[in-house]
Design an enzyme around this catalytic site. Sequence first.
Site, PDB file in Angstrom:
ATOM      1  N   TYR A 154     -47.822  -5.206  34.868  1.00 11.71           N
ATOM      2  CA  TYR A 154     -46.390  -4.901  35.043  1.00 11.71           C
ATOM      3  C   TYR A 154     -45.491  -5.871  34.280  1.00 11.71           C
ATOM      4  O   TYR A 154     -44.294  -5.910  34.487  1.00 11.71           O
ATOM      5  CB  TYR A 154     -46.077  -4.937  36.547  1.00 11.71           C
ATOM      6  CG  TYR A 154     -44.886  -4.120  36.971  1.00 11.71           C
ATOM      7  CD1 TYR A 154     -44.937  -2.724  36.998  1.00 11.71           C
ATOM      8  CD2 TYR A 154     -43.695  -4.734  37.350  1.00 11.71           C
ATOM      9  CE1 TYR A 154     -43.843  -1.982  37.397  1.00 11.71           C
ATOM     10  CE2 TYR A 154     -42.588  -3.992  37.754  1.00 11.71           C
ATOM     11  CZ  TYR A 154     -42.675  -2.619  37.775  1.00 11.71           C
ATOM     12  OH  TYR A 154     -41.599  -1.861  38.177  1.00 11.71           O
ATOM     13  N   LYS A 161     -36.899  -5.531  34.201  1.00  9.90           N
ATOM     14  CA  LYS A 161     -36.099  -5.436  35.435  1.00  9.90           C
ATOM     15  C   LYS A 161     -35.372  -6.757  35.707  1.00  9.90           C
ATOM     16  O   LYS A 161     -34.257  -6.759  36.218  1.00  9.90           O
ATOM     17  CB  LYS A 161     -36.988  -5.044  36.612  1.00  9.90           C
ATOM     18  CG  LYS A 161     -37.608  -3.645  36.499  1.00  9.90           C
ATOM     19  CD  LYS A 161     -36.567  -2.551  36.370  1.00  9.90           C
ATOM     20  CE  LYS A 161     -37.191  -1.163  36.436  1.00  9.90           C
ATOM     21  NZ  LYS A 161     -36.197  -0.090  36.210  1.00  9.90           N
TER      22      LYS A 161
HETATM   23  N1  LIG Z   1     -41.446   4.474  42.054  1.00 10.94           N
HETATM   24  C1  LIG Z   1     -41.339   3.218  42.445  1.00 10.94           C
HETATM   25  O1  LIG Z   1     -42.162   2.691  43.232  1.00 10.94           O
HETATM   26  C2  LIG Z   1     -40.184   2.387  41.979  1.00 10.94           C
HETATM   27  C3  LIG Z   1     -39.960   1.159  42.622  1.00 10.94           C
HETATM   28  C4  LIG Z   1     -38.879   0.378  42.209  1.00 10.94           C
HETATM   29  C5  LIG Z   1     -38.048   0.816  41.193  1.00 10.94           C
HETATM   30  N2  LIG Z   1     -38.306   2.011  40.582  1.00 10.94           N
HETATM   31  C6  LIG Z   1     -37.384   2.415  39.514  1.00 10.94           C
HETATM   32  O2  LIG Z   1     -36.790   3.645  39.859  1.00 10.94           O
HETATM   33  C7  LIG Z   1     -36.537   4.400  38.663  1.00 10.94           C
HETATM   34  C8  LIG Z   1     -37.215   5.753  38.761  1.00 10.94           C
HETATM   35  O3  LIG Z   1     -38.601   5.556  38.938  1.00 10.94           O
HETATM   36  P1  LIG Z   1     -39.557   6.775  39.334  1.00 10.94           P
HETATM   37  O4  LIG Z   1     -40.772   6.170  39.915  1.00 10.94           O
HETATM   38  O5  LIG Z   1     -38.778   7.786  40.105  1.00 10.94           O
HETATM   39  O6  LIG Z   1     -39.919   7.368  37.890  1.00 10.94           O
HETATM   40  P2  LIG Z   1     -40.528   8.798  37.467  1.00 10.94           P
HETATM   41  O7  LIG Z   1     -40.918   9.600  38.659  1.00 10.94           O
HETATM   42  O8  LIG Z   1     -41.541   8.487  36.427  1.00 10.94           O
HETATM   43  O9  LIG Z   1     -39.271   9.513  36.776  1.00 10.94           O
HETATM   44  C9  LIG Z   1     -38.726   8.932  35.639  1.00 10.94           C
HETATM   45  C10 LIG Z   1     -37.452   9.675  35.298  1.00 10.94           C
HETATM   46  O10 LIG Z   1     -36.826   9.000  34.204  1.00 10.94           O
HETATM   47  C11 LIG Z   1     -36.683   9.906  33.127  1.00 10.94           C
HETATM   48  N3  LIG Z   1     -36.809   9.184  31.867  1.00 10.94           N
HETATM   49  C12 LIG Z   1     -37.839   8.387  31.459  1.00 10.94           C
HETATM   50  N4  LIG Z   1     -37.566   7.865  30.247  1.00 10.94           N
HETATM   51  C13 LIG Z   1     -36.341   8.349  29.900  1.00 10.94           C
HETATM   52  C14 LIG Z   1     -35.517   8.176  28.764  1.00 10.94           C
HETATM   53  N5  LIG Z   1     -35.874   7.399  27.745  1.00 10.94           N
HETATM   54  N6  LIG Z   1     -34.321   8.819  28.745  1.00 10.94           N
HETATM   55  C15 LIG Z   1     -33.920   9.605  29.771  1.00 10.94           C
HETATM   56  N7  LIG Z   1     -34.664   9.813  30.864  1.00 10.94           N
HETATM   57  C16 LIG Z   1     -35.869   9.185  30.921  1.00 10.94           C
HETATM   58  C17 LIG Z   1     -37.719  10.983  33.340  1.00 10.94           C
HETATM   59  O11 LIG Z   1     -37.287  12.160  32.662  1.00 10.94           O
HETATM   60  P3  LIG Z   1     -38.306  13.396  32.346  1.00 10.94           P
HETATM   61  O12 LIG Z   1     -38.573  14.037  33.695  1.00 10.94           O
HETATM   62  O13 LIG Z   1     -37.541  14.270  31.447  1.00 10.94           O
HETATM   63  O14 LIG Z   1     -39.528  12.783  31.744  1.00 10.94           O
HETATM   64  C18 LIG Z   1     -37.717  11.098  34.859  1.00 10.94           C
HETATM   65  O15 LIG Z   1     -36.639  11.891  35.298  1.00 10.94           O
HETATM   66  C19 LIG Z   1     -37.043   3.525  37.522  1.00 10.94           C
HETATM   67  O16 LIG Z   1     -35.970   2.729  37.040  1.00 10.94           O
HETATM   68  C20 LIG Z   1     -38.076   2.659  38.189  1.00 10.94           C
HETATM   69  O17 LIG Z   1     -38.319   1.460  37.494  1.00 10.94           O
HETATM   70  C21 LIG Z   1     -39.350   2.792  40.954  1.00 10.94           C
END
Ligand SMILES: NC(=O)c1ccc[n+]([C@@H]2O[C@H](COP(=O)([O-])OP(=O)(O)OC[C@H]3O[C@@H](n4cnc5c(N)ncnc54)[C@H](OP(=O)(O)O)[C@@H]3O)[C@@H](O)[C@H]2O)c1
Length: 254
Positions: A154, A161
């Site tokens: 990570y 982040k």
């Molecule tokens: N999941 C966790 O445990 C977790 C924990 C802490 C923080 N976060 C943060 O929360 C946020 C969302 O995470 P997630 O787990 O929900 O991710 P995810 O399910 O992988 O979804 C990622 C989203 O971001 C979009 N995306 C990726 N690259 C992009 C780009 N260059 N331009 C525009 N859109 C883009 C994707 O679009 P497409 O659908 O079109 O590909 C999708 O809608 C992130 O910032 C992540 O770091 C997540």
Amino acid sequence: MISLAGKVALVTGGSRGIGRACALRLAEAGADVIVNFVTSEKAATDVAEQIRALGRMSAIVKADVSEPDDVRLMLDFVGKQFRQLDVLVSNAATGGFRSLEKSTPNHFAATMNANVRALVTLMQEAAPLLRRTEGRAKVTALSSHGATFALPHYGLIGASKAALESLVRHLALEYGQQGINVNVVRAGLVDTDSTRNVPNAEAVFQHAQAKLMVGERRLTAADVADAVLYLSSSLSDLVQGQTLVVDGGEGIHP
Ligand SMILES: NC(=O)c1ccc[n+]([C@@H]2O[C@H](COP(=O)([O-])OP(=O)(O)OC[C@H]3O[C@@H](n4cnc5c(N)ncnc54)[C@H](OP(=O)(O)O)[C@@H]3O)[C@@H](O)[C@H]2O)c1
């Protein structure tokens, strides 16, 4: 009851995962919501249809947030079609799970451009609309425990982040007197498409779950979206440049 009636929100990466939950939560609270995506048009369309079913306006916009021209065109679209922007959720992120030893300069640049620089570009392009908000405009970025903890595979995302959280404080300093609040929600581990690809996902989830202090509950995207809703509302007018941790207590003990 939080009401965002009359507000317009843009959620980057609103097609899936936490971004999708945020888009729906903001719409449930009364906002019209623009759903940004980069590859998943069908998923974004589904979210927009669910928002319209709630009686709100919605649109989908394809834009890669790491591309400044895409961001400019997206905000042009918002200005022309919606004439206002009150809430921005900078949720989209990328990076992949890999060791730093195996990371290339391209991996580094792609991660930093999407996870860090994108917020600067979004603010530059969105500020003219955000400044015109009635009351205070709200910007929330999504971060993770990688900002402060060292986690396997990570390093790139975690460093991005940490940079993002610093950036938010500096953006708050620059934009705070212009009627804009900029804050972070730092979420614990949530089951989404991206985290299902974490090496050893099952063990990682079990470890995180064991550290929660909320009974049998799991942390969900909806829990994170509730915090984003608070930071998008007038209830948080005096919260500026802060990081709100939403992790069920996972991060306060080893
Ligand atoms: N999941 C966790 O445990 C977790 C924990 C802490 C923080 N976060 C943060 O929360 C946020 C969302 O995470 P997630 O787990 O929900 O991710 P995810 O399910 O992988 O979804 C990622 C989203 O971001 C979009 N995306 C990726 N690259 C992009 C780009 N260059 N331009 C525009 N859109 C883009 C994707 O679009 P497409 O659908 O079109 O590909 C999708 O809608 C992130 O910032 C992540 O770091 C997540």
